[in-house]
Design an enzyme around this catalytic site. Structure first.
Site, PDB file in Angstrom:
ATOM      1  N   GLU A  23     -18.670   6.972 -16.006  1.00  0.00           N
ATOM      2  CA  GLU A  23     -20.017   6.721 -16.493  1.00  0.00           C
ATOM      3  C   GLU A  23     -21.063   6.710 -15.381  1.00  0.00           C
ATOM      4  OE1 GLU A  23     -19.762   3.506 -19.739  1.00  0.00           O
ATOM      5  OE2 GLU A  23     -17.801   3.467 -18.775  1.00  0.00           O
ATOM      6  N   SER A 149     -17.813   3.324 -23.361  1.00  0.00           N
ATOM      7  CA  SER A 149     -18.557   4.509 -23.768  1.00  0.00           C
ATOM      8  C   SER A 149     -17.698   5.548 -24.469  1.00  0.00           C
ATOM      9  CB  SER A 149     -19.253   5.153 -22.564  1.00  0.00           C
ATOM     10  OG  SER A 149     -20.321   4.353 -22.139  1.00  0.00           O
ATOM     11  N   TYR A 223     -24.793  10.097 -24.979  1.00  0.00           N
ATOM     12  CA  TYR A 223     -25.708  10.294 -23.860  1.00  0.00           C
ATOM     13  C   TYR A 223     -26.360  11.672 -23.806  1.00  0.00           C
ATOM     14  CZ  TYR A 223     -23.454   5.995 -22.454  1.00  0.00           C
ATOM     15  OH  TYR A 223     -22.973   4.716 -22.432  1.00  0.00           O
ATOM     16  N   ARG A 262     -23.799  -5.872 -25.978  1.00  0.00           N
ATOM     17  CA  ARG A 262     -23.930  -5.070 -27.192  1.00  0.00           C
ATOM     18  C   ARG A 262     -22.572  -4.962 -27.851  1.00  0.00           C
ATOM     19  NH1 ARG A 262     -24.221  -0.002 -25.696  1.00  0.00           N
ATOM     20  NH2 ARG A 262     -22.342   0.547 -26.854  1.00  0.00           N
ATOM     21  N   ASP A 264     -20.211  -3.333 -30.817  1.00  0.00           N
ATOM     22  CA  ASP A 264     -20.099  -2.163 -31.678  1.00  0.00           C
ATOM     23  C   ASP A 264     -19.184  -2.450 -32.856  1.00  0.00           C
ATOM     24  OD1 ASP A 264     -21.682  -0.859 -29.815  1.00  0.00           O
ATOM     25  OD2 ASP A 264     -19.972  -0.022 -28.735  1.00  0.00           O
ATOM     26  N   GLU A 280     -15.679  -3.455 -30.046  1.00  0.00           N
ATOM     27  CA  GLU A 280     -15.713  -3.943 -28.672  1.00  0.00           C
ATOM     28  C   GLU A 280     -17.065  -4.569 -28.382  1.00  0.00           C
ATOM     29  OE1 GLU A 280     -15.439  -0.895 -25.689  1.00  0.00           O
ATOM     30  OE2 GLU A 280     -16.794   0.446 -26.763  1.00  0.00           O
ATOM     31  N   ASN A 282     -19.759  -4.790 -25.188  1.00  0.00           N
ATOM     32  CA  ASN A 282     -20.130  -4.227 -23.886  1.00  0.00           C
ATOM     33  C   ASN A 282     -20.927  -5.262 -23.107  1.00  0.00           C
ATOM     34  OD1 ASN A 282     -19.495  -1.137 -24.384  1.00  0.00           O
ATOM     35  ND2 ASN A 282     -20.517  -1.913 -26.218  1.00  0.00           N
ATOM     36  N   GLY A 286     -25.995   0.104 -21.628  1.00  0.00           N
ATOM     37  CA  GLY A 286     -26.872   1.059 -20.960  1.00  0.00           C
ATOM     38  C   GLY A 286     -28.341   0.703 -21.069  1.00  0.00           C
TER      39      GLY A 286
END
Length: 328
Positions: A23, A149, A223, A262, A264, A280, A282, A286
């Site tokens: 990443e 990601s 992305y 964050r 998901d 998950e 994070n 980002g």
């Protein structure tokens, strides 16, 4: 909300970005965005593209705080956090123990599921065993235990082209990682909820639905501009939105996240509330122009610059540096 309500003075902030994980390009974009936002607010910023001499560079820089804009290993798994702890540096986002647990999907389940946060079942498998038999009934998902990601995620379907069983010569995460997490595939919709810390504690910023133009929400879809539609706020029943926000805040608290996180989700809309699962959390989401946390913050009237300062303020507060150190 203006800058004076967040940070009443300027600081010297080292923005740590780049590194050598998959990443890296995303981290560089996040870090540059953060650096420009801090400079726009009058802070002194030192950009550091992490290499093996990062400890020496941080010691030489001597910042008031490090904004950790790294993604993936070793910036998100506790390694860099432990280094900064030993150096006595203040830094943003989650600490060592939280980072170790949250990046490991199996450890995350052990921390969250007993407290009522629903996550898919599944088990860890040796990649070599996939060439002999399926670990679960198809369709199922294979993913690295500690990558983010959607790096290395494969969906194994009945009519897929991976083989029956998976062929040793077929490209996939089994060629890169010795062990993988196998989970049942959950049909339905991709949802995500950001959480930020403030004076009153962590709060959810809303729910976004992610609709990839093709395939699933993988690294490229995340992305690459135009590959995924962000529906913010998500057009979902209020009860589901409330559950997403509750589970995201619960995960943030139970894991010990700091600054911003964050979470998901996958939601099978045919199953109602019973079809909502956390995938998950994070710990260092980002901060690029396409990123979800800034997007949800905007929906709440929080500018990108305010968001960055809020994360810095929480890092300073946690480390006992808010209001201390030198003026830029």
């Amino acid at each position: 909300m203006n800058a004076h309500q967040i940070l009443s003075r300027t600081y010297h902030v080292a923005v740590l970005m780049g590194g050598w994980a998959n990443e890296r390009p995303v981290s560089l974009m996040s870090g540059e965005g953060v650096a420009k936002a801090l400079e726009a607010r009058g802070h002194r910023v030192t950009r550091i593209d992490m290499d093996r001499q990062v400890a020496a560079r941080l010691a030489e820089t001597a910042p008031d705080i490090v904004f950790n804009a790294l993604h993936g290993v070793p910036g998100e798994d506790g390694t860099v956090q432990g280094m900064m702890d030993l150096m006595g540096l203040a830094y943003t986002h989650s600490g060592l123990a939280t980072s170790v647990i949250a990046i490991d999907k199996e450890l995350t389940k052990q921390a969250l599921v007993p407290h009522g946060v629903p996550m898919p079942g599944g088990r860890i498998v040796d990649s070599e065993s996939l060439y002999e038999r399926d670990p679960l009934a198809r369709p199922y998902v294979l993913k690295p235990v500690n990558e983010g990601s959607s790096v290395g995620v494969a969906i194994i379907t009945e009519g897929g082209n991976y083989g029956h069983p998976i062929s040793r010569d077929t490209a996939g995460p089994w060629q890169e990682f010795p062990r993988l997490l196998a989970e049942p595939y959950i049909r339905g919709r991709e949802l995500t909820t950001a959480v930020i810390d403030g004076p009153a504690g962590p709060r959810a910023l809303g729910v976004t639905e992610l609709v990839p133009k093709s395939g699933f929400y993988d690294f490229d879809a995340k992305y690459t501009e135009g590959m995924t539609e962000h529906v913010c706020p998500a057009q979902i029943p209020p009860a589901i939105a409330a559950l997403c926000e509750r589970y995201a805040v619960d995960a943030h608290r139970l894991l010990g996240c700091r600054g911003a996180s964050r979470t998901d989700f996958r939601w099978d809309d045919e199953q109602g509330e019973a079809g909502l699962f956390v995938l998950e959390t994070n710990t260092q989401p980002g901060m690029t122009p396409l990123s979800l946390v800034p997007e949800q913050a905007r929906q709440q009237g929080i500018s990108y610059e305010d968001l960055v300062e809020m994360i810095v303020a929480e890092g300073l507060r946690v480390h006992g540096r808010l209001g201390g150190a030198s003026d830029g």
